[in-house]
Motif scaffolding. Structure first.
Motif, short mmCIF file in Angstrom:
data_model
loop_
_atom_site.label_atom_id
_atom_site.label_comp_id
_atom_site.label_asym_id
_atom_site.label_seq_id
_atom_site.Cartn_x
_atom_site.Cartn_y
_atom_site.Cartn_z
N ILE A 69 41.29 72.21 51.19
CA ILE A 69 40.75 71.91 49.84
C ILE A 69 39.66 72.08 49.17
CG2 ILE A 69 41.27 69.86 48.15
CD1 ILE A 69 43.09 68.63 50.10
N SER A 70 39.65 73.01 48.25
CA SER A 70 38.40 73.39 47.67
C SER A 70 37.49 72.32 47.22
CB SER A 70 38.72 74.41 46.59
OG SER A 70 39.45 75.55 47.09
N PHE A 71 36.23 72.25 47.53
CA PHE A 71 35.02 71.37 47.20
C PHE A 71 35.35 69.88 47.32
CE2 PHE A 71 35.42 74.96 44.10
CZ PHE A 71 34.40 75.60 44.15
N VAL A 72 36.47 69.50 48.25
CA VAL A 72 36.71 68.26 48.83
C VAL A 72 36.26 68.32 50.42
CG1 VAL A 72 38.23 66.31 48.81
CG2 VAL A 72 38.28 67.97 46.87
N PRO A 73 35.13 67.66 50.63
CA PRO A 73 35.02 67.68 52.12
C PRO A 73 35.52 66.47 52.80
CG PRO A 73 33.12 66.83 50.79
CD PRO A 73 34.18 67.54 49.77
N LEU A 74 35.79 66.46 53.83
CA LEU A 74 36.48 64.95 54.89
C LEU A 74 35.34 64.40 55.28
CD1 LEU A 74 38.65 63.46 56.09
CD2 LEU A 74 38.42 64.84 58.16
N VAL A 75 34.93 63.40 54.86
CA VAL A 75 33.69 62.49 55.06
C VAL A 75 33.93 61.27 55.83
CG1 VAL A 75 31.70 61.36 54.13
CG2 VAL A 75 32.82 63.10 52.87
N ILE A 76 33.51 61.50 57.32
CA ILE A 76 33.76 60.51 58.06
C ILE A 76 32.59 60.27 58.85
CG2 ILE A 76 35.00 59.68 60.24
CD1 ILE A 76 37.47 61.05 59.21
N MET A 77 31.98 59.03 58.70
CA MET A 77 30.77 58.90 59.42
C MET A 77 30.98 58.17 60.67
SD MET A 77 28.73 59.67 57.09
CE MET A 77 27.12 59.24 57.36
N TRP A 78 30.03 58.74 61.66
CA TRP A 78 30.32 58.31 63.34
C TRP A 78 28.96 57.58 63.79
CZ3 TRP A 78 34.59 57.90 66.09
CH2 TRP A 78 34.21 57.71 67.77
N ALA A 79 28.94 56.67 64.34
CA ALA A 79 28.10 56.12 65.05
C ALA A 79 28.36 55.71 66.61
CB ALA A 79 27.57 54.68 64.39
N THR A 80 27.60 55.15 67.45
CA THR A 80 27.93 55.06 68.78
C THR A 80 28.68 54.13 68.70
OG1 THR A 80 25.86 53.41 68.82
CG2 THR A 80 25.45 55.81 69.52
N GLU A 81 28.77 53.18 67.97
CA GLU A 81 29.48 51.94 68.00
C GLU A 81 31.09 52.12 67.28
OE1 GLU A 81 27.19 51.15 64.44
OE2 GLU A 81 26.66 51.68 66.43
N SER A 82 31.30 53.39 66.62
CA SER A 82 32.42 53.45 65.93
C SER A 82 33.74 53.56 66.66
CB SER A 82 32.35 55.01 65.23
OG SER A 82 31.20 54.84 64.14
N THR A 83 34.88 53.23 66.24
CA THR A 83 36.09 53.09 66.98
C THR A 83 37.12 53.78 66.10
OG1 THR A 83 36.76 51.27 65.83
CG2 THR A 83 35.36 50.96 67.79
N LEU A 84 38.21 53.90 66.83
CA LEU A 84 39.34 54.52 65.93
C LEU A 84 39.80 53.90 64.68
CD1 LEU A 84 41.94 55.62 68.85
CD2 LEU A 84 40.50 57.09 67.55
N ALA A 85 39.71 52.63 64.79
CA ALA A 85 40.01 51.76 63.46
C ALA A 85 39.02 52.10 62.35
CB ALA A 85 39.98 50.24 63.74
N ASN A 86 37.53 52.53 62.92
CA ASN A 86 36.64 52.82 61.82
C ASN A 86 37.00 54.22 61.23
OD1 ASN A 86 34.11 51.68 63.97
ND2 ASN A 86 35.07 50.48 62.05
N VAL A 87 37.52 55.17 62.14
CA VAL A 87 37.94 56.06 61.71
C VAL A 87 39.20 56.39 60.79
CG1 VAL A 87 39.06 58.65 62.39
CG2 VAL A 87 37.06 57.50 63.90
N HIS A 88 39.99 55.51 60.97
CA HIS A 88 41.40 55.45 60.36
C HIS A 88 41.13 54.77 58.86
CE1 HIS A 88 45.12 53.57 58.90
NE2 HIS A 88 45.56 54.62 59.60
N SER A 89 40.10 53.70 58.90
CA SER A 89 39.76 53.10 57.47
C SER A 89 39.13 54.21 56.81
CB SER A 89 39.05 51.83 57.69
OG SER A 89 37.89 52.21 58.43
#
Length: 373
Positions: free
Chosen positions: A171-191
């Protein structure tokens, strides 16, 4: 795309301002190996015509996988998508090397299972046998179904940021923004993914309304990444709209297609009534008000019969100076594509020893056909 490429493959950079030559190292995180690669793209950035140059280690590793690399190159939409596919092929090739054994620590699986249970198994669409690739589903407030694929980079370091694959990348000009840290989990990714799709919920609702209430000519099978629709208005005329995902209710980019004598009045209405566009209404309702028309319903038209020719893709004329036998062959080739055109043509053309000049305007393929004696 360059920003996403830098983030996902920071060791590969463009060597020219046209961004047609890239050089650097591709990292296979499975065993933390780097391989030198150079990619030369044609001026139109088409991946299927790209040229690849490997280091000798990578060339030896990919021996026997060349056909897979070529296939991935043909089907990749952009350079970043191809590099993700190439990393996957390299991982498979590395694991198949003699003497290369890779065992995952038990805590990797136990941690991953715990995260899945916290997220909920109902959110899981797919997981591979190696527990490396997971596909999660999400539903926004409007009921749209979405999915994201998570590819874990390393089993040795499960906290390394995974690869995320979604139609957002198209999708043009709409990046997928997902922040990741050492304590991130699948639940964080999903939310976080749910927040991304929720921001575009109104955009997909605008397209859903168009798909359900109008006769959409293109694309034939739209996906969530498609922001364009070509909508039939009537015989010999259609409108192509490009909706901005970030501002879905604003006036989209419009292009009227078809016979000039039909398009001109509609274009005049569009220019004269543009000020009537109401950002509180849907795109479809605004187009009805601005153009002062009612769009044909998909239930009232037969979409299965459609000519491959159209006025905006391939104009077609038959020269009056062509020999009679070539003219006849060309005419019957055209009308063999769909029977209804041939039926109407028979009504206005008398076939005998002499040709009768005739004119027919096809209501399906939006094309003028001229037949001269």
């Amino acid at each position: 795309m360059s920003c996403l490429l830098t983030r996902e493959s920071p060791m590969i950079i463009a060597l020219n301002k046209e961004k047609t030559v890239y050089d650097g190292f591709i990292t296979v995180t499975l065993l933390e190996k780097d391989f030198r690669i150079r990619i030369s793209l044609p001026p139109d950035q088409q991946m299927k015509r790209a040229k690849l140059h490997y280091c000798w280690q990578m060339k030896r590793l990919l021996y026997g996988y060349q056909h897979i690399v070529k296939q991935r190159l043909q089907h990749s939409a952009n350079l970043m998508a191809f590099l993700l596919e190439l990393k996957t092929v390299l991982e498979v090739a590395l694991k198949s090397q003699p003497g290369c054994q890779f065992f995952s620590p038990p805590q990797y699986y136990s941690q991953l299972i715990t995260e899945i249970e916290i997220l909920g198994w109902d959110k899981m669409l797919f997981i591979d046998a190696e527990f490396c690739t997971l596909k999660l589903k999400a539903e926004d407030s409007a009921g749209h179904q979405h999915a994201i694929t998570v590819k874990l980079k390393s089993k040795v370091k499960p906290r390394v940021k995974p690869y995320f694959i979604s139609y957002f990348l198209s999708i043009s000009f709409v990046p997928l923004v997902i922040m990741w840290a050492t304590e991130s989990t699948l639940a964080n990714v999903h939310s976080q993914f749910l927040l991304n799709v929720e921001a575009l919920s109104e955009f997909w609702s605008m397209l859903d309304e168009i798909d359900k209430q109008t006769w959409v000519l293109e694309p034939e099978k739209p996906t969530k990444a498609d922001s364009m629709r070509r909508i039939a208005i009537g015989n010999n005329v259609s409108i192509k709209v490009q909706i901005d995902p970030r501002h879905p209710k604003m006036l989209p980019e419009c292009c009227l297609l078809g016979a000039e004598h039909v398009v001109t009045p509609l274009r005049n209405k569009l220019n004269a009534n543009m000020h009537l566009w109401n950002p509180d209404c849907s795109v479809l309702q605004n187009m009805k008000d601005v153009l002062e028309i009612e769009f044909p319903s998909p239930t009232t038209h037969e979409k299965s019969v459609r000519c491959i020719f159209s006025s905006h893709t391939l104009p077609l004329t038959i020269s009056s100076t062509a020999p009679s036998h070539l003219k006849l062959a060309g005419i019957f080739f055209i009308f063999s594509l769909f029977s209804c055109c041939f039926y109407h043509w028979e009504r206005c053309v008398r076939i005998s020893f002499n040709w009768v000049a005739s004119f027919y305007e096809c209501s399906i393929c939006i094309l003028y056909l001229y037949f001269n004696t």
